[in-house]
Design an enzyme around this catalytic site. Sequence first.
Site, short mmCIF file in Angstrom:
data_model
loop_
_atom_site.label_atom_id
_atom_site.label_comp_id
_atom_site.label_asym_id
_atom_site.label_seq_id
_atom_site.Cartn_x
_atom_site.Cartn_y
_atom_site.Cartn_z
N PHE A 55 0.79 -1.15 0.03
CA PHE A 55 0.04 0.16 0.12
C PHE A 55 0.94 1.38 -0.06
O PHE A 55 1.67 1.40 0.74
CB PHE A 55 -0.86 0.08 1.34
CG PHE A 55 -1.95 -0.76 1.03
CD1 PHE A 55 -3.40 -0.59 0.74
CD2 PHE A 55 -1.99 -2.13 1.97
CE1 PHE A 55 -4.37 -1.21 0.75
CE2 PHE A 55 -3.04 -3.00 1.92
CZ PHE A 55 -4.21 -2.67 1.48
N ASP A 56 0.45 2.10 -0.86
CA ASP A 56 0.85 3.36 -0.78
C ASP A 56 0.41 4.06 0.55
O ASP A 56 -0.97 3.77 0.98
CB ASP A 56 0.54 4.69 -1.85
CG ASP A 56 0.98 5.87 -1.72
OD1 ASP A 56 2.01 6.21 -1.02
OD2 ASP A 56 0.21 6.78 -1.82
N LYS A 57 1.10 4.85 1.45
CA LYS A 57 0.32 5.53 2.66
C LYS A 57 -0.44 6.54 2.35
O LYS A 57 -1.79 6.77 2.62
CB LYS A 57 1.59 5.90 3.77
CG LYS A 57 0.84 6.34 4.90
CD LYS A 57 1.79 7.17 5.81
CE LYS A 57 2.34 8.65 5.53
NZ LYS A 57 1.19 9.64 5.64
N THR A 58 -0.07 7.70 1.61
CA THR A 58 -0.84 8.91 1.70
C THR A 58 -2.17 8.67 0.59
O THR A 58 -1.75 8.71 -0.51
CB THR A 58 -0.18 10.33 1.29
OG1 THR A 58 1.10 10.43 2.18
CG2 THR A 58 -0.74 11.60 1.33
N VAL B 127 -1.24 -1.02 -4.54
CA VAL B 127 -2.27 -0.14 -4.36
C VAL B 127 -1.90 1.12 -4.24
O VAL B 127 -1.02 1.70 -3.05
CB VAL B 127 -3.14 -0.65 -3.06
CG1 VAL B 127 -4.26 0.11 -3.21
CG2 VAL B 127 -3.08 -2.12 -3.19
#
Length: 548
Positions: free
Chosen positions: A222-225, A436
């Site tokens: 996952f990307d965070k932001t 993602v």
Amino acid sequence: NVLQAFAIDRTRKAIKSLMKLRPEKALAKRGGGTVLLPVEELVIGDVLVVRPGESIALDSVIVEGSSSIDQASITGESIPVAKSAGDPVFAGTINQTGGLEVRVTKLAKDSTIEKLVRMVEEAQSEKADTQRFLDRAEQFYATGVILFTLALIIVPIFVLHEPFHAAFYRAMTVMVVASPCALIISTPASILSAIGGAARRGVLFKGGVHLERAATIKVVAFDKTGTLTEGKPLVTDVMVGDRVVDFRSAPDPAALDLLSLVGAVEKKSEHPLAEAIVTECRRRELRIEECSAFQSISGKGASGLVNGQRIAVGNARFFATYGISIPEVFTMRLATLQDDGKTCVIVGKIDTDAGTVNLLGAVAIADVLRADAASVVSQLKSNGIERVVMLTGDNDRVARAVAKQAGVDEYHADLLPEDKVRVIKELKSIGPVAMVGDGVNDAPALASATVGIAMGAAGTDVAMETADVVLMSDNLRNIPFALALSRGSRRIIYQNLGFSLTVIVILVVGALGLNLPLPLGVVGHEGSTVLVCLNGLRMLAFGRSKGF
């Protein structure tokens, strides 16, 4: 043939039906008045008037008014979304309550709906690996069946001297029952039904090959932001004195008063953290006093006169210039908030005559975790994903706090776009990886992953072009749904292939050794084809009974 056509065309019909939602004409402001124009004549920059209950003609941005927009046709969201000036709206969505004026941002041929139709048509033309293999094998198989049929006629008649009628009848029966109809239709019936069922949920697979690969995923990154988090800074806590108040629950009057005071100063600033504070004040309908004699020091803080008092807001370095010593208890509270990945803005009242500062408290701001992020991560693990990873360009402290809250197995911080690609390649040593992201700065990582999944990509060109799977809403729960759907479709394909092959073997053995009547062979052959299609069509309703 009817069932096959139904399976193949269902998705295209479902998506193209969205075109009916887009009005053929729209009310545009031209020459000081309004005129009703065909959507094909509208140009970028035109301002359209959209009344309550009307559909929005083209992708636009709101310039005046606020309303609730029903976006179910595009994103799959069942609950209308509140929109106001500056927010984007999409063609085919429905304005529910207030009157709007919107400025066109995309032409009719470039609208989100047109892209959806093109994507689905491209998805149907891009076959799964299994289907491509069967298409190649079909040619050899069909040739083999014909040669075997000829052999069953020639050998018994000319070598074994059997009567022509018996040999020919048996050969025709074998040719019918050995035909690969059910075998060949087993994959497209399942794949395209799954694509159609997913599209109605706002999950768009760009082809059967991506649906099939998603079934093999072992690692989800996952990307965070904007993916695991909301993507924008929000006020999370207010510290009054040395007492921390959780601002997401029920803040007390003292905390609200302090926030209002900070908002008066920050209203003059253009810093993103200042914008978050002012936005929170407006959301809570707090009175923001006028601020005069505003002064700002870049990278440190700002101050201004509010009700005759000089209020200062900033970081510890800003207050150090006034020569004050921050109390140990105050520092400990700040450290606790910062360890949770929050940025703290200290607030103080300056006595200009005495040259001293009275600390009033602090405001904590963070890009907060999505409400369902932790449960989605847990669901992915329970569904067989071996490792869930978070990638971010943020510093290690913030990344560690968010990773702990989300429950991911590992995180990687301080990453540039090229670093994310490197991490994705390293993760592939564990197994196939799904990435993602939001489809903008994550585009290289999306392209490098086994399956790239773009979040909330309605109208985002980079996401649609780069990702293999596009989620048209910001609903994280569509990720485990998409992976479960792909595994379900693979399971159906295996069922269909096994069933088809078993039926062919049984019927061929029956025709060769048990004198199977031709009518019974036809029933068995066509019946298996119908059953395979019906089994594949079950994917249209996948998820309704599984809690997705």
